[in-house]
Structures are given as C-alpha cells and as structure tokens.
Design a protein around this motif. Structure first.
Motif, PDB file in Angstrom:
ATOM      1  N   HIS A  21       3.563 -54.733 -23.194  1.00  0.00           N
ATOM      2  CA  HIS A  21       5.013 -54.543 -23.565  1.00  0.00           C
ATOM      3  C   HIS A  21       5.494 -55.145 -24.679  1.00  0.00           C
ATOM      4  N   ILE A  22       4.614 -56.074 -25.115  1.00  0.00           N
ATOM      5  CA  ILE A  22       4.843 -56.868 -26.588  1.00  0.00           C
ATOM      6  C   ILE A  22       4.831 -55.712 -27.630  1.00  0.00           C
ATOM      7  N   GLN A  23       3.893 -54.916 -27.602  1.00  0.00           N
ATOM      8  CA  GLN A  23       3.567 -54.012 -28.632  1.00  0.00           C
ATOM      9  C   GLN A  23       4.858 -52.964 -28.705  1.00  0.00           C
ATOM     10  N   GLN A  24       5.851 -52.650 -27.892  1.00  0.00           N
ATOM     11  CA  GLN A  24       6.871 -51.929 -27.917  1.00  0.00           C
ATOM     12  C   GLN A  24       8.114 -52.589 -28.379  1.00  0.00           C
ATOM     13  N   THR A  25       8.045 -53.622 -28.697  1.00  0.00           N
ATOM     14  CA  THR A  25       8.937 -54.315 -29.120  1.00  0.00           C
ATOM     15  C   THR A  25       9.069 -54.724 -30.773  1.00  0.00           C
ATOM     16  N   ILE A  26      10.261 -54.919 -31.526  1.00  0.00           N
ATOM     17  CA  ILE A  26      10.476 -55.175 -32.734  1.00  0.00           C
ATOM     18  C   ILE A  26       9.827 -56.283 -33.404  1.00  0.00           C
ATOM     19  N   ILE A  31       6.793 -59.362 -37.196  1.00  0.00           N
ATOM     20  CA  ILE A  31       5.722 -60.478 -37.579  1.00  0.00           C
ATOM     21  C   ILE A  31       4.753 -60.108 -38.298  1.00  0.00           C
ATOM     22  N   ASN A  32       4.220 -58.911 -38.006  1.00  0.00           N
ATOM     23  CA  ASN A  32       3.094 -58.379 -39.016  1.00  0.00           C
ATOM     24  C   ASN A  32       3.510 -58.231 -40.349  1.00  0.00           C
ATOM     25  N   PHE A  33       4.773 -57.570 -40.580  1.00  0.00           N
ATOM     26  CA  PHE A  33       5.323 -57.352 -41.831  1.00  0.00           C
ATOM     27  C   PHE A  33       5.580 -58.917 -42.545  1.00  0.00           C
ATOM     28  N   LEU A  34       5.858 -59.611 -41.832  1.00  0.00           N
ATOM     29  CA  LEU A  34       6.190 -61.147 -42.442  1.00  0.00           C
ATOM     30  C   LEU A  34       4.865 -61.588 -42.876  1.00  0.00           C
ATOM     31  N   PHE A  35       3.839 -61.403 -41.983  1.00  0.00           N
ATOM     32  CA  PHE A  35       2.494 -62.238 -42.522  1.00  0.00           C
ATOM     33  C   PHE A  35       1.861 -61.553 -43.637  1.00  0.00           C
ATOM     34  N   ASN A  88       3.659 -47.594 -32.771  1.00  0.00           N
ATOM     35  CA  ASN A  88       3.914 -47.755 -31.268  1.00  0.00           C
ATOM     36  C   ASN A  88       5.574 -47.966 -30.954  1.00  0.00           C
ATOM     37  N   TYR A  89       6.138 -48.601 -31.962  1.00  0.00           N
ATOM     38  CA  TYR A  89       7.632 -48.934 -31.743  1.00  0.00           C
ATOM     39  C   TYR A  89       8.488 -47.476 -31.825  1.00  0.00           C
ATOM     40  N   CYS A  90       8.130 -46.613 -32.742  1.00  0.00           N
ATOM     41  CA  CYS A  90       9.092 -45.620 -33.067  1.00  0.00           C
ATOM     42  C   CYS A  90       8.451 -44.581 -32.208  1.00  0.00           C
ATOM     43  N   CYS A  91       7.137 -44.410 -31.817  1.00  0.00           N
ATOM     44  CA  CYS A  91       7.039 -43.046 -31.102  1.00  0.00           C
ATOM     45  C   CYS A  91       6.692 -43.687 -29.855  1.00  0.00           C
ATOM     46  N   GLN A  92       7.489 -44.804 -29.182  1.00  0.00           N
ATOM     47  CA  GLN A  92       7.160 -45.189 -27.561  1.00  0.00           C
ATOM     48  C   GLN A  92       7.764 -43.907 -26.897  1.00  0.00           C
ATOM     49  N   PRO A  93       7.334 -43.708 -25.655  1.00  0.00           N
ATOM     50  CA  PRO A  93       7.853 -42.915 -24.625  1.00  0.00           C
ATOM     51  C   PRO A  93       9.253 -43.042 -24.249  1.00  0.00           C
ATOM     52  N   LYS A  94      10.025 -42.095 -24.172  1.00  0.00           N
ATOM     53  CA  LYS A  94      11.410 -42.624 -23.684  1.00  0.00           C
ATOM     54  C   LYS A  94      11.471 -42.695 -22.405  1.00  0.00           C
TER      55      LYS A  94
END
Length: 101
Positions: A21-26, A31-35, A88-94
């Motif tokens: 569920h961490i993969q579905q959060t912003i 963090i990835n963009f910052l790194f 993953n964040y934008c296309c997660q199932p509703k």
C-alpha cells in the motif's frame, strides 16, 4: 545520499514482506523524485568540478569521474522508479463501496 541509503532499503523490505500500500501513496513518488534530483545535481557538480581539476586534485580525477558516473546511473534508476511510482499512483484501481443498503 545518506537519506537514499537509509530509505531505499526500508522501502525494499516493505515490498519484500508484501506491504504494497506504500506504492499507492504520493510518499514514494515524492521520495523517488527528490532522490533523483539530488543525485543528478550531485553528479553534475562532480563532473563539472573534475572537468578542470587543479594541480592539487589531479591525482583524484579518475575517482571523481567514477563517482560522477555512479551518481548518474543511480539518478537514472531513481528516475525510472519515479516514472513507475507515478504510474502506480495515477492508475491505481478506484476504491468502490459494494455494500448494499
């Protein structure tokens, strides 16, 4: 770079243990963009510094260039992870509520 070395293994442990569920959060996306940004900037500074080394640092030119290349490779990995995290964040199932009254 120290934060990346601490947070990345922690996220990896979460993925291996099945906490997805961490993969579905912003949070992961940010963090990835910052790194990616920090590592890319560090690589650019490293390569620009070692392009014209002074006499004192002349013996360390190969080490500086290899560090810059390693940082570019690491930033590319975080860029790919950022793209995948945004997918993953934008296309997660509703989330639907299937309960009936």
């Amino acid at each position: 770079m120290v934060a990346a070395m601490l947070i990345t293994p922690l996220l990896f442990v979460f993925y291996v243990t099945g906490v997805v569920h961490i993969q579905q959060t912003i949070l992961e996306l940010a963090i990835n963009f910052l790194f990616f940004s920090f590592l890319f900037i560090s690589a650019s500074v490293s390569m620009s510094f070692w392009h014209q080394p002074t006499y004192y640092w002349k013996d360390y030119k190969a080490a500086g260039i290899s560090m810059g290349v390693f940082l570019y490779i690491s930033s590319a990995a975080y860029l790919v992870d950022t793209v995948l995290a945004s997918k993953n964040y934008c296309c997660q199932p509703k989330q639907t509520n299937d309960s009936t009254a």
